[in-house]
Design a protein around this motif. Structure first.
Motif, PDB file in Angstrom:
ATOM      1  N   ALA A   1       0.821  -1.212   0.000  1.00 56.37           N
ATOM      2  CA  ALA A   1       0.000   0.000   0.000  1.00 56.37           C
ATOM      3  C   ALA A   1       0.855   1.262   0.000  1.00 56.37           C
ATOM      4  CB  ALA A   1      -0.935   0.003   1.210  1.00 56.37           C
ATOM      5  N   GLU A   2       2.122   1.146   0.438  1.00 55.55           N
ATOM      6  CA  GLU A   2       3.041   2.284   0.439  1.00 55.55           C
ATOM      7  C   GLU A   2       3.803   2.270  -0.879  1.00 55.55           C
ATOM      8  OE1 GLU A   2       5.659   5.392   1.287  1.00 55.55           O
ATOM      9  OE2 GLU A   2       6.170   3.448   0.420  1.00 55.55           O
ATOM     10  N   PRO A   3       3.715   3.308  -1.706  1.00 56.86           N
ATOM     11  CA  PRO A   3       4.250   3.238  -3.078  1.00 56.86           C
ATOM     12  C   PRO A   3       5.746   2.956  -3.172  1.00 56.86           C
ATOM     13  CG  PRO A   3       3.567   5.480  -2.500  1.00 56.86           C
ATOM     14  CD  PRO A   3       3.038   4.582  -1.442  1.00 56.86           C
ATOM     15  N   ARG A   4       6.549   3.470  -2.246  1.00 51.13           N
ATOM     16  CA  ARG A   4       7.995   3.213  -2.320  1.00 51.13           C
ATOM     17  C   ARG A   4       8.308   1.774  -1.956  1.00 51.13           C
ATOM     18  NH1 ARG A   4       9.580   7.900   1.690  1.00 51.13           N
ATOM     19  NH2 ARG A   4       7.628   7.074   2.565  1.00 51.13           N
ATOM     20  N   VAL A   5       7.658   1.281  -0.912  1.00 45.52           N
ATOM     21  CA  VAL A   5       7.856  -0.122  -0.545  1.00 45.52           C
ATOM     22  C   VAL A   5       7.327  -1.022  -1.652  1.00 45.52           C
ATOM     23  CG1 VAL A   5       7.322  -1.911   1.148  1.00 45.52           C
ATOM     24  CG2 VAL A   5       7.713   0.442   1.909  1.00 45.52           C
ATOM     25  N   ARG A   6       6.172  -0.654  -2.217  1.00 43.02           N
ATOM     26  CA  ARG A   6       5.577  -1.455  -3.287  1.00 43.02           C
ATOM     27  C   ARG A   6       6.542  -1.604  -4.469  1.00 43.02           C
ATOM     28  NH1 ARG A   6       1.063   1.141  -3.795  1.00 43.02           N
ATOM     29  NH2 ARG A   6       1.564   2.522  -5.515  1.00 43.02           N
ATOM     30  N   ALA A   7       7.165  -0.518  -4.868  1.00 44.79           N
ATOM     31  CA  ALA A   7       8.098  -0.577  -5.993  1.00 44.79           C
ATOM     32  C   ALA A   7       9.291  -1.466  -5.661  1.00 44.79           C
ATOM     33  CB  ALA A   7       8.574   0.836  -6.338  1.00 44.79           C
ATOM     34  N   GLY A   8       9.800  -1.350  -4.446  1.00 45.25           N
ATOM     35  CA  GLY A   8      10.947  -2.166  -4.061  1.00 45.25           C
ATOM     36  C   GLY A   8      10.614  -3.642  -3.984  1.00 45.25           C
ATOM     37  N   VAL A   9       9.464  -3.961  -3.388  1.00 47.64           N
ATOM     38  CA  VAL A   9       9.069  -5.362  -3.243  1.00 47.64           C
ATOM     39  C   VAL A   9       8.724  -5.974  -4.591  1.00 47.64           C
ATOM     40  CG1 VAL A   9       7.277  -6.882  -2.314  1.00 47.64           C
ATOM     41  CG2 VAL A   9       8.289  -5.127  -0.850  1.00 47.64           C
ATOM     42  N   TRP A  10       7.939  -5.273  -5.392  1.00 50.35           N
ATOM     43  CA  TRP A  10       7.389  -5.869  -6.615  1.00 50.35           C
ATOM     44  C   TRP A  10       8.433  -5.998  -7.724  1.00 50.35           C
ATOM     45  CZ3 TRP A  10       3.480  -8.685  -6.097  1.00 50.35           C
ATOM     46  CH2 TRP A  10       2.705  -9.104  -7.183  1.00 50.35           C
ATOM     47  N   HIS A  11       9.363  -5.063  -7.760  1.00 47.74           N
ATOM     48  CA  HIS A  11      10.326  -5.052  -8.858  1.00 47.74           C
ATOM     49  C   HIS A  11      11.666  -5.711  -8.498  1.00 47.74           C
ATOM     50  CE1 HIS A  11       7.542  -2.720 -11.145  1.00 47.74           C
ATOM     51  NE2 HIS A  11       7.603  -1.687 -10.323  1.00 47.74           N
ATOM     52  N   HIS A  12      11.839  -6.061  -7.244  1.00 43.43           N
ATOM     53  CA  HIS A  12      13.132  -6.626  -6.835  1.00 43.43           C
ATOM     54  C   HIS A  12      12.985  -7.970  -6.121  1.00 43.43           C
ATOM     55  CE1 HIS A  12      15.474  -2.960  -7.799  1.00 43.43           C
ATOM     56  NE2 HIS A  12      14.360  -2.329  -7.460  1.00 43.43           N
ATOM     57  N   THR A  13      11.807  -8.581  -6.183  1.00 44.96           N
ATOM     58  CA  THR A  13      11.606  -9.897  -5.590  1.00 44.96           C
ATOM     59  C   THR A  13      10.922 -10.804  -6.607  1.00 44.96           C
ATOM     60  OG1 THR A  13       9.409  -9.426  -4.657  1.00 44.96           O
ATOM     61  CG2 THR A  13      11.314  -8.850  -3.293  1.00 44.96           C
ATOM     62  N   SER A  14      10.726 -12.055  -6.226  1.00 49.00           N
ATOM     63  CA  SER A  14      10.181 -13.052  -7.153  1.00 49.00           C
ATOM     64  C   SER A  14       8.733 -13.416  -6.846  1.00 49.00           C
ATOM     65  CB  SER A  14      11.047 -14.315  -7.108  1.00 49.00           C
ATOM     66  OG  SER A  14      11.118 -14.820  -5.787  1.00 49.00           O
ATOM     67  N   PHE A  15       7.962 -12.470  -6.284  1.00 49.56           N
ATOM     68  CA  PHE A  15       6.569 -12.778  -5.957  1.00 49.56           C
ATOM     69  C   PHE A  15       5.780 -13.226  -7.191  1.00 49.56           C
ATOM     70  CE2 PHE A  15       6.333 -10.604  -1.699  1.00 49.56           C
ATOM     71  CZ  PHE A  15       5.758 -11.680  -1.056  1.00 49.56           C
ATOM     72  N   ARG A  16       6.014 -12.581  -8.318  1.00 46.72           N
ATOM     73  CA  ARG A  16       5.243 -12.913  -9.513  1.00 46.72           C
ATOM     74  C   ARG A  16       5.610 -14.286 -10.060  1.00 46.72           C
ATOM     75  NH1 ARG A  16       5.347  -7.273 -12.906  1.00 46.72           N
ATOM     76  NH2 ARG A  16       3.179  -6.648 -12.597  1.00 46.72           N
ATOM     77  N   SER A  17       6.898 -14.567 -10.167  1.00 51.82           N
ATOM     78  CA  SER A  17       7.346 -15.795 -10.832  1.00 51.82           C
ATOM     79  C   SER A  17       7.398 -17.000  -9.902  1.00 51.82           C
ATOM     80  CB  SER A  17       8.731 -15.579 -11.454  1.00 51.82           C
ATOM     81  OG  SER A  17       9.671 -15.191 -10.461  1.00 51.82           O
TER      82      SER A  17
ATOM     83  N   GLY B   1       7.891   8.738  -9.915  1.00 54.74           N
ATOM     84  CA  GLY B   1       9.204   9.373  -9.920  1.00 54.74           C
ATOM     85  C   GLY B   1       9.799   9.621  -8.549  1.00 54.74           C
ATOM     86  N   ILE B   2       9.187   9.056  -7.506  1.00 53.87           N
ATOM     87  CA  ILE B   2       9.701   9.246  -6.149  1.00 53.87           C
ATOM     88  C   ILE B   2      10.839   8.259  -5.902  1.00 53.87           C
ATOM     89  CG2 ILE B   2       9.108   9.223  -3.695  1.00 53.87           C
ATOM     90  CD1 ILE B   2       6.182   9.673  -4.553  1.00 53.87           C
ATOM     91  N   PRO B   3      12.011   8.722  -5.476  1.00 53.40           N
ATOM     92  CA  PRO B   3      13.123   7.799  -5.229  1.00 53.40           C
ATOM     93  C   PRO B   3      12.865   6.942  -3.997  1.00 53.40           C
ATOM     94  CG  PRO B   3      13.726  10.021  -4.567  1.00 53.40           C
ATOM     95  CD  PRO B   3      12.388  10.132  -5.237  1.00 53.40           C
ATOM     96  N   TYR B   4      13.375   5.726  -4.028  1.00 54.53           N
ATOM     97  CA  TYR B   4      13.253   4.841  -2.871  1.00 54.53           C
ATOM     98  C   TYR B   4      14.534   4.037  -2.698  1.00 54.53           C
ATOM     99  CZ  TYR B   4      12.423   1.007  -6.183  1.00 54.53           C
ATOM    100  OH  TYR B   4      12.552   0.093  -7.203  1.00 54.53           O
ATOM    101  N   SER B   5      14.749   3.592  -1.482  1.00 54.21           N
ATOM    102  CA  SER B   5      15.872   2.723  -1.155  1.00 54.21           C
ATOM    103  C   SER B   5      15.443   1.795  -0.042  1.00 54.21           C
ATOM    104  CB  SER B   5      17.086   3.550  -0.697  1.00 54.21           C
ATOM    105  OG  SER B   5      18.091   2.698  -0.149  1.00 54.21           O
ATOM    106  N   ALA B   6      15.802   0.526  -0.160  1.00 57.97           N
ATOM    107  CA  ALA B   6      15.417  -0.452   0.865  1.00 57.97           C
ATOM    108  C   ALA B   6      16.154  -0.241   2.178  1.00 57.97           C
ATOM    109  CB  ALA B   6      15.663  -1.867   0.351  1.00 57.97           C
ATOM    110  N   THR B   7      17.123   0.677   2.185  1.00 55.95           N
ATOM    111  CA  THR B   7      17.831   0.980   3.438  1.00 55.95           C
ATOM    112  C   THR B   7      17.267   2.230   4.116  1.00 55.95           C
ATOM    113  OG1 THR B   7      19.506   2.267   2.240  1.00 55.95           O
ATOM    114  CG2 THR B   7      19.953  -0.082   2.592  1.00 55.95           C
ATOM    115  N   ASP B   8      16.223   2.810   3.557  1.00 55.43           N
ATOM    116  CA  ASP B   8      15.596   3.998   4.140  1.00 55.43           C
ATOM    117  C   ASP B   8      14.978   3.618   5.489  1.00 55.43           C
ATOM    118  OD1 ASP B   8      13.950   6.111   4.875  1.00 55.43           O
ATOM    119  OD2 ASP B   8      13.263   6.510   2.839  1.00 55.43           O
ATOM    120  N   PRO B   9      15.411   4.233   6.596  1.00 51.86           N
ATOM    121  CA  PRO B   9      14.876   3.869   7.920  1.00 51.86           C
ATOM    122  C   PRO B   9      13.357   4.013   8.014  1.00 51.86           C
ATOM    123  CG  PRO B   9      16.832   5.234   8.148  1.00 51.86           C
ATOM    124  CD  PRO B   9      16.468   5.255   6.697  1.00 51.86           C
TER     125      PRO B   9
END
Length: 292
Positions: A55-71, A116-124
């Motif tokens: 539901a959080e757009p930055r977390v969503r982008a990190g989870v969906w585009h960098h994990t294997s949930f789909r495949s 276009g919002i930047p995100y990083s998985a290390t963001d506290p």
């Protein structure tokens, strides 16, 4: 079925019974050891946590585009469940090593959302939200479908997660239900509906997590996960979570049965053996002394 969930294919099985005597990040007389032994609460709570994350757009982008949930949805769920088991039941050294590896992987997860919002998985801030959603999901699933938890136990559960949260970098994770309420209120303006959430739910309903005869129960557990989300969040995400009274009763029966299911080769029983405790330790609730 539960053992298969705890032992992902293609990964070397981790022996939670070694090294003998080494404590975990969380003590065995904790609320966490009680909650995480229940596979039904883990599945329902895990699905609820992922929905909140997405539901959080930055977390969503990190989870969906960098994990294997789909495949590889089942394998991804298994790996996530195993990570939770290690955090709670494994020897401290093994848990610290695993978390260090995960943090190294997180360091490579960065990019921009569709807006276009930047995100990083290390963001506290994002790490704190992920920790809060995980704690919320497992806590509410156990409370709703296994056994009601008093306010003191709910706060204890959140405080018990502090050591692991700090290792992950989530230094502002909630330590009480009041903290949790405040964090959800602060994050609510950022939460938004997404087709990715609906896609995730569709995948989890259809993924062969349970054998075919139990697939209706799997779909019911997905709806049960939505039912424990805060009403305001469900409204924001436009998700329907209606459960009939008989469905809630069925889930509580299943949750109660799962809470008495002793799996001798699963992490909870192995961890008890590592500490010289009886394998039934977590199931004899009246025999839970406060350990030093």
């Amino acid at each position: 079925m539960a053992l298969r969930f705890f032992q992902p294919e293609g990964m070397q099985a981790l022996d939670f019974s070694r090294p003998a005597g080494e404590m975990a990040l969380v003590p065995p007389d904790s609320v966490s050891w009680q909650i995480f032994k229940n596979p039904l609460a883990l599945f329902i709570g895990g699905v609820a946590a992922v929905v909140l994350e997405l539901a959080e757009p930055r977390v969503r982008a990190g989870v969906w585009h960098h994990t294997s949930f789909r495949s590889e949805p089942v394998q991804r769920l298994q790996r996530t469940g195993l990570a939770a088991m290690v955090t709670v039941y494994a020897a401290r050294g093994a848990a610290e090593t695993m978390i260090a590896h995960i943090r190294q992987a997180h360091a490579r997860v960065q990019g921009r959302t569709e807006a276009g919002i930047p995100y990083s998985a290390t963001d506290p801030v994002l790490l704190n939200w992920v920790q809060a959603t995980a704690s919320y999901g497992f806590l509410e699933a156990y409370h709703a479908y296994v056994s009601p938890l008093c306010a003191g136990d709910r706060n204890r559960f959140l405080q018990e997660a502090e050591a692991a949260a700090a290792l992950y970098g989530a230094t502002g994770a909630p330590r009480s239900t009041a903290d949790m309420t405040a964090q959800f209120a602060a994050m609510r303006p950022l939460l938004e509906p997404s087709e990715i959430i609906r896609e995730f739910l569709s995948i989890i309903r259809r993924a062969p997590v349970l054998p075919a005869p139990f697939r209706p129960l799997q779909r019911l557990m997905v709806r049960a996960a939505l039912a424990i989300l805060p009403a305001c969040v469900r409204e924001t995400l436009m998700l329907d979570a209606h459960l009939w009274p008989w469905e809630r009763r069925l889930l509580r029966v299943a949750g109660s049965l799962a809470d008495r299911l002793i799996l001798l080769e699963a992490p909870p029983a192995q961890a008890c053996r590592r500490l010289g405790l009886p394998e039934r330790y977590l199931y004899d609730v009246q025999r839970l002394p406060a350990l030093p």
